[in-house]
Design a protein around this motif. Sequence first.
Motif, PDB file in Angstrom:
ATOM      1  N   LEU A 260      -1.924  -1.955  -8.742  1.00 28.55           N
ATOM      2  CA  LEU A 260      -1.972  -0.751  -8.745  1.00 28.55           C
ATOM      3  C   LEU A 260      -2.749  -0.028  -7.493  1.00 28.55           C
ATOM      4  CD1 LEU A 260      -1.201   1.967 -10.435  1.00 28.55           C
ATOM      5  CD2 LEU A 260      -3.337   1.542 -11.642  1.00 28.55           C
ATOM      6  N   ASN A 261      -4.011  -0.875  -7.250  1.00 26.43           N
ATOM      7  CA  ASN A 261      -4.805  -0.341  -6.375  1.00 26.43           C
ATOM      8  C   ASN A 261      -4.770  -1.038  -4.962  1.00 26.43           C
ATOM      9  OD1 ASN A 261      -6.601   1.790  -7.322  1.00 26.43           O
ATOM     10  ND2 ASN A 261      -6.937   0.176  -9.021  1.00 26.43           N
TER      11      ASN A 261
ATOM     12  N   PRO B  11      -8.012  -9.678   4.099  1.00 26.22           N
ATOM     13  CA  PRO B  11      -8.001  -8.668   3.332  1.00 26.22           C
ATOM     14  C   PRO B  11      -6.619  -7.984   2.725  1.00 26.22           C
ATOM     15  CG  PRO B  11      -9.775  -8.374   4.839  1.00 26.22           C
ATOM     16  CD  PRO B  11      -8.865  -9.604   5.327  1.00 26.22           C
ATOM     17  N   SER B  12      -5.588  -8.225   3.681  1.00 26.00           N
ATOM     18  CA  SER B  12      -4.388  -7.636   2.801  1.00 26.00           C
ATOM     19  C   SER B  12      -3.725  -8.550   1.867  1.00 26.00           C
ATOM     20  CB  SER B  12      -3.258  -7.629   4.140  1.00 26.00           C
ATOM     21  OG  SER B  12      -2.961  -9.176   4.522  1.00 26.00           O
TER      22      SER B  12
ATOM     23  N   MET C 266      -9.700  -2.766 -10.592  1.00 24.07           N
ATOM     24  CA  MET C 266     -10.188  -3.248  -9.392  1.00 24.07           C
ATOM     25  C   MET C 266     -10.933  -4.551  -9.376  1.00 24.07           C
ATOM     26  SD  MET C 266      -9.747  -0.589  -7.145  1.00 24.07           S
ATOM     27  CE  MET C 266     -10.887  -0.871  -5.614  1.00 24.07           C
ATOM     28  N   VAL C 267     -10.379  -5.383 -10.201  1.00 21.81           N
ATOM     29  CA  VAL C 267     -10.258  -6.771  -9.951  1.00 21.81           C
ATOM     30  C   VAL C 267      -9.551  -7.444  -9.114  1.00 21.81           C
ATOM     31  CG1 VAL C 267     -10.233  -9.007 -11.492  1.00 21.81           C
ATOM     32  CG2 VAL C 267     -10.873  -7.002 -12.565  1.00 21.81           C
ATOM     33  N   ALA C 268      -9.884  -8.251  -8.291  1.00 24.40           N
ATOM     34  CA  ALA C 268      -9.368  -8.920  -7.063  1.00 24.40           C
ATOM     35  C   ALA C 268      -8.367 -10.383  -7.622  1.00 24.40           C
ATOM     36  CB  ALA C 268     -10.327  -9.139  -6.029  1.00 24.40           C
TER      37      ALA C 268
ATOM     38  N   TRP D 258      -8.205  -0.272   1.220  1.00 22.70           N
ATOM     39  CA  TRP D 258      -9.410   0.328   0.761  1.00 22.70           C
ATOM     40  C   TRP D 258     -10.652   0.240   2.026  1.00 22.70           C
ATOM     41  CZ3 TRP D 258     -11.065   2.984  -3.538  1.00 22.70           C
ATOM     42  CH2 TRP D 258      -9.818   3.049  -4.596  1.00 22.70           C
ATOM     43  N   LEU D 259     -10.385  -0.663   2.822  1.00 17.65           N
ATOM     44  CA  LEU D 259     -11.637  -0.779   3.920  1.00 17.65           C
ATOM     45  C   LEU D 259     -11.238   0.230   4.933  1.00 17.65           C
ATOM     46  CD1 LEU D 259     -12.043  -4.623   4.168  1.00 17.65           C
ATOM     47  CD2 LEU D 259     -13.682  -2.867   3.166  1.00 17.65           C
ATOM     48  N   TYR D 260      -9.801   0.224   5.247  1.00 18.55           N
ATOM     49  CA  TYR D 260      -9.288   1.169   6.356  1.00 18.55           C
ATOM     50  C   TYR D 260      -8.768   2.368   6.104  1.00 18.55           C
ATOM     51  CZ  TYR D 260     -10.664  -3.315   8.608  1.00 18.55           C
ATOM     52  OH  TYR D 260     -11.227  -4.242   9.129  1.00 18.55           O
TER      53      TYR D 260
END
Length: 205
Positions: free
Chosen positions: A2-3, A48-49, A57-59, A9-11
């Motif tokens: 979903l996120n 990161p991708s 927001m759990v990775a 988010w970084l860029y």
Amino acid sequence: MLNDSLEKWLYSLDSFLDIGKRLGIMIDAARALDHLNHKPLLHTDLKPSNVLLDKDMVAHLSDFGITSYSKDEESVAQTSNLGTSGYSAPEYRLKGSVSARSDVYSFGITLMETFTRKRPTDQMFGPELSLRDWVKEALDSSSVHQVVDAGLIGEEEFEAKVKCASSILELALKCSEESAEERMDIKDVVEKLKTIRDDQIPKKY
């Protein structure tokens, strides 16, 4: 997810992760990598991708090579083209071999990128200066505030944030040592990140 991804988010110009959220995401990523390496499987393309974020927001790690290996072996030879330029460990680039410590190297570079908002492939880097060199020089000269993502360190609680960022980047350097034998075990990385979070993150974050 979903996120989307950590890279998004970084860029993104419309999204921002504060220092606590970034650290939480990297703790999740380190835990996932530890779980994967102890199956034992190798990711071989951590960046990161490939760090995806769910609705909370759990990775989660995605797009891993699923390379199995024996824990009795220090490394496994690879003939396929694995990894991404800037993130892959020296031993893969030079010898074509990967190990759990190769994943740790990629994690270290990703950790640096997460807190500097600079890709290892940024045009400012080249044969004479890498992302790792840039971060190390800043740590050696006590000028970490000049390399950390500007949005993370403002006037409020400046010293505490700089100290926290320094601890994180020092850990990233230990993860990305040139020699695989000198890199930290991912399980120890998880514990160190948790200690930084519990002891150094300003309580409001």
